[in-house]
Design a protein around this motif. Structure first.
Motif, PDB file in Angstrom:
ATOM      1  N   GLN A   6      33.067  44.631  33.283  1.00  0.00           N
ATOM      2  CA  GLN A   6      34.132  43.811  32.502  1.00  0.00           C
ATOM      3  C   GLN A   6      34.622  43.073  33.117  1.00  0.00           C
ATOM      4  O   GLN A   6      34.935  42.819  34.515  1.00  0.00           O
ATOM      5  CB  GLN A   6      35.375  45.317  32.108  1.00  0.00           C
ATOM      6  N   TRP A   7      35.213  41.867  32.286  1.00  0.00           N
ATOM      7  CA  TRP A   7      35.785  40.797  32.804  1.00  0.00           C
ATOM      8  C   TRP A   7      37.108  41.068  33.839  1.00  0.00           C
ATOM      9  O   TRP A   7      37.142  40.229  34.691  1.00  0.00           O
ATOM     10  CB  TRP A   7      36.162  39.674  31.778  1.00  0.00           C
ATOM     11  N   TYR A   8      37.952  41.880  33.509  1.00  0.00           N
ATOM     12  CA  TYR A   8      38.975  42.155  34.048  1.00  0.00           C
ATOM     13  C   TYR A   8      38.768  43.008  35.444  1.00  0.00           C
ATOM     14  O   TYR A   8      39.629  43.240  36.470  1.00  0.00           O
ATOM     15  CB  TYR A   8      40.028  43.137  33.411  1.00  0.00           C
ATOM     16  N   LEU A   9      37.743  43.086  35.877  1.00  0.00           N
ATOM     17  CA  LEU A   9      37.213  43.587  37.315  1.00  0.00           C
ATOM     18  C   LEU A   9      36.669  42.852  37.930  1.00  0.00           C
ATOM     19  O   LEU A   9      36.426  42.853  39.120  1.00  0.00           O
ATOM     20  CB  LEU A   9      35.980  44.856  36.787  1.00  0.00           C
ATOM     21  N   SER A  10      36.739  41.371  37.627  1.00  0.00           N
ATOM     22  CA  SER A  10      36.093  40.287  38.594  1.00  0.00           C
ATOM     23  C   SER A  10      37.128  39.742  39.241  1.00  0.00           C
ATOM     24  O   SER A  10      38.399  39.327  38.724  1.00  0.00           O
ATOM     25  CB  SER A  10      35.673  39.355  37.410  1.00  0.00           C
ATOM     26  N   VAL A  13      37.856  36.065  38.394  1.00  0.00           N
ATOM     27  CA  VAL A  13      38.449  35.947  36.924  1.00  0.00           C
ATOM     28  C   VAL A  13      40.179  36.007  37.522  1.00  0.00           C
ATOM     29  O   VAL A  13      40.861  35.048  37.203  1.00  0.00           O
ATOM     30  CB  VAL A  13      38.312  37.005  36.092  1.00  0.00           C
ATOM     31  N   TRP A  14      40.580  36.981  38.288  1.00  0.00           N
ATOM     32  CA  TRP A  14      41.757  37.403  38.768  1.00  0.00           C
ATOM     33  C   TRP A  14      42.282  36.286  39.557  1.00  0.00           C
ATOM     34  O   TRP A  14      43.471  35.626  39.705  1.00  0.00           O
ATOM     35  CB  TRP A  14      42.039  38.548  39.193  1.00  0.00           C
ATOM     36  N   ALA A  15      41.504  35.598  40.604  1.00  0.00           N
ATOM     37  CA  ALA A  15      42.023  34.527  41.408  1.00  0.00           C
ATOM     38  C   ALA A  15      42.088  33.130  40.682  1.00  0.00           C
ATOM     39  O   ALA A  15      43.023  32.384  40.823  1.00  0.00           O
ATOM     40  CB  ALA A  15      40.964  34.353  42.525  1.00  0.00           C
ATOM     41  N   SER A  16      41.383  33.011  39.518  1.00  0.00           N
ATOM     42  CA  SER A  16      41.453  31.707  38.766  1.00  0.00           C
ATOM     43  C   SER A  16      42.521  32.015  37.936  1.00  0.00           C
ATOM     44  O   SER A  16      43.488  30.927  37.876  1.00  0.00           O
ATOM     45  CB  SER A  16      40.253  31.593  37.976  1.00  0.00           C
ATOM     46  N   VAL A  17      42.684  32.943  37.408  1.00  0.00           N
ATOM     47  CA  VAL A  17      44.328  33.309  36.737  1.00  0.00           C
ATOM     48  C   VAL A  17      45.616  32.905  37.533  1.00  0.00           C
ATOM     49  O   VAL A  17      46.370  31.989  37.255  1.00  0.00           O
ATOM     50  CB  VAL A  17      44.159  34.750  36.096  1.00  0.00           C
ATOM     51  N   ALA A  18      45.488  33.563  38.762  1.00  0.00           N
ATOM     52  CA  ALA A  18      46.523  33.275  39.581  1.00  0.00           C
ATOM     53  C   ALA A  18      46.598  31.706  40.021  1.00  0.00           C
ATOM     54  O   ALA A  18      47.533  31.057  40.211  1.00  0.00           O
ATOM     55  CB  ALA A  18      46.252  33.968  41.137  1.00  0.00           C
ATOM     56  N   THR A  19      45.575  31.262  40.099  1.00  0.00           N
ATOM     57  CA  THR A  19      45.511  29.635  40.570  1.00  0.00           C
ATOM     58  C   THR A  19      46.246  28.824  39.354  1.00  0.00           C
ATOM     59  O   THR A  19      46.965  27.964  39.496  1.00  0.00           O
ATOM     60  CB  THR A  19      44.071  29.032  40.673  1.00  0.00           C
ATOM     61  N   VAL A  20      45.825  29.103  38.147  1.00  0.00           N
ATOM     62  CA  VAL A  20      46.295  28.367  37.041  1.00  0.00           C
ATOM     63  C   VAL A  20      47.690  28.701  36.969  1.00  0.00           C
ATOM     64  O   VAL A  20      48.662  27.789  36.721  1.00  0.00           O
ATOM     65  CB  VAL A  20      45.666  28.789  35.560  1.00  0.00           C
ATOM     66  N   VAL A  21      48.237  29.964  37.048  1.00  0.00           N
ATOM     67  CA  VAL A  21      49.785  30.460  36.875  1.00  0.00           C
ATOM     68  C   VAL A  21      50.474  29.527  38.001  1.00  0.00           C
ATOM     69  O   VAL A  21      51.556  29.197  37.665  1.00  0.00           O
ATOM     70  CB  VAL A  21      49.969  31.801  37.068  1.00  0.00           C
ATOM     71  N   THR A  65      27.520  41.487  40.426  1.00  0.00           N
ATOM     72  CA  THR A  65      27.396  41.787  39.091  1.00  0.00           C
ATOM     73  C   THR A  65      27.887  40.600  38.156  1.00  0.00           C
ATOM     74  O   THR A  65      28.330  39.884  38.366  1.00  0.00           O
ATOM     75  CB  THR A  65      28.164  43.198  38.868  1.00  0.00           C
ATOM     76  N   LEU A  66      27.024  40.847  37.088  1.00  0.00           N
ATOM     77  CA  LEU A  66      27.779  39.880  35.927  1.00  0.00           C
ATOM     78  C   LEU A  66      28.818  40.274  35.257  1.00  0.00           C
ATOM     79  O   LEU A  66      29.132  41.476  35.162  1.00  0.00           O
ATOM     80  CB  LEU A  66      26.273  39.661  34.854  1.00  0.00           C
ATOM     81  N   ILE A  67      29.626  39.372  34.679  1.00  0.00           N
ATOM     82  CA  ILE A  67      30.561  39.730  33.652  1.00  0.00           C
ATOM     83  C   ILE A  67      30.020  39.947  32.319  1.00  0.00           C
ATOM     84  O   ILE A  67      29.406  38.883  31.690  1.00  0.00           O
ATOM     85  CB  ILE A  67      31.852  38.686  34.056  1.00  0.00           C
ATOM     86  N   SER A  68      30.703  41.033  31.970  1.00  0.00           N
ATOM     87  CA  SER A  68      30.273  41.232  30.505  1.00  0.00           C
ATOM     88  C   SER A  68      31.409  40.834  29.381  1.00  0.00           C
ATOM     89  O   SER A  68      32.724  41.282  29.712  1.00  0.00           O
ATOM     90  CB  SER A  68      29.966  42.986  30.386  1.00  0.00           C
ATOM     91  N   ARG A  69      30.958  40.646  28.175  1.00  0.00           N
ATOM     92  CA  ARG A  69      31.924  40.241  27.270  1.00  0.00           C
ATOM     93  C   ARG A  69      32.075  41.507  26.304  1.00  0.00           C
ATOM     94  O   ARG A  69      32.810  41.325  25.437  1.00  0.00           O
ATOM     95  CB  ARG A  69      31.749  39.008  26.599  1.00  0.00           C
TER      96      ARG A  69
END
Length: 72
Positions: A6-10, A13-21, A65-69
């Motif tokens: 799942q995307w929220y296990l990546s 993704v979380w580091a990218s969100v932190a970077t944007v914030v 692993t791949l991120i699943s939508r």
């Protein structure tokens, strides 16, 4: 990579969100009143932004692993 997650296990993704914030923190008027405190806050924000970018980079390199939508 054949596994999915799942995307929220990546970590990426979380580091990218932190970077944007962190990079948009000035939009939220995140600052301190005094000059020295403002410089310190700016330095901390820059450090955390760089750190989250590094985490995103290495997170993607180490991903197995791949991120699943797919929804839960």
């Amino acid at each position: 990579m054949t596994n999915e997650k799942q995307w929220y296990l990546s970590k990426t993704v979380w580091a990218s969100v932190a970077t944007v914030v962190l990079s948009c923190s000035s939009f939220f008027d995140v600052s301190l009143d005094r000059d020295i405190q403002a410089h310190l806050a700016d330095t901390i924000m820059q450090f955390l932004t760089a750190l989250s970018g590094i985490i995103a980079f290495f997170g993607r390199l180490s991903a197995t692993t791949l991120i699943s939508r797919k929804e839960i």
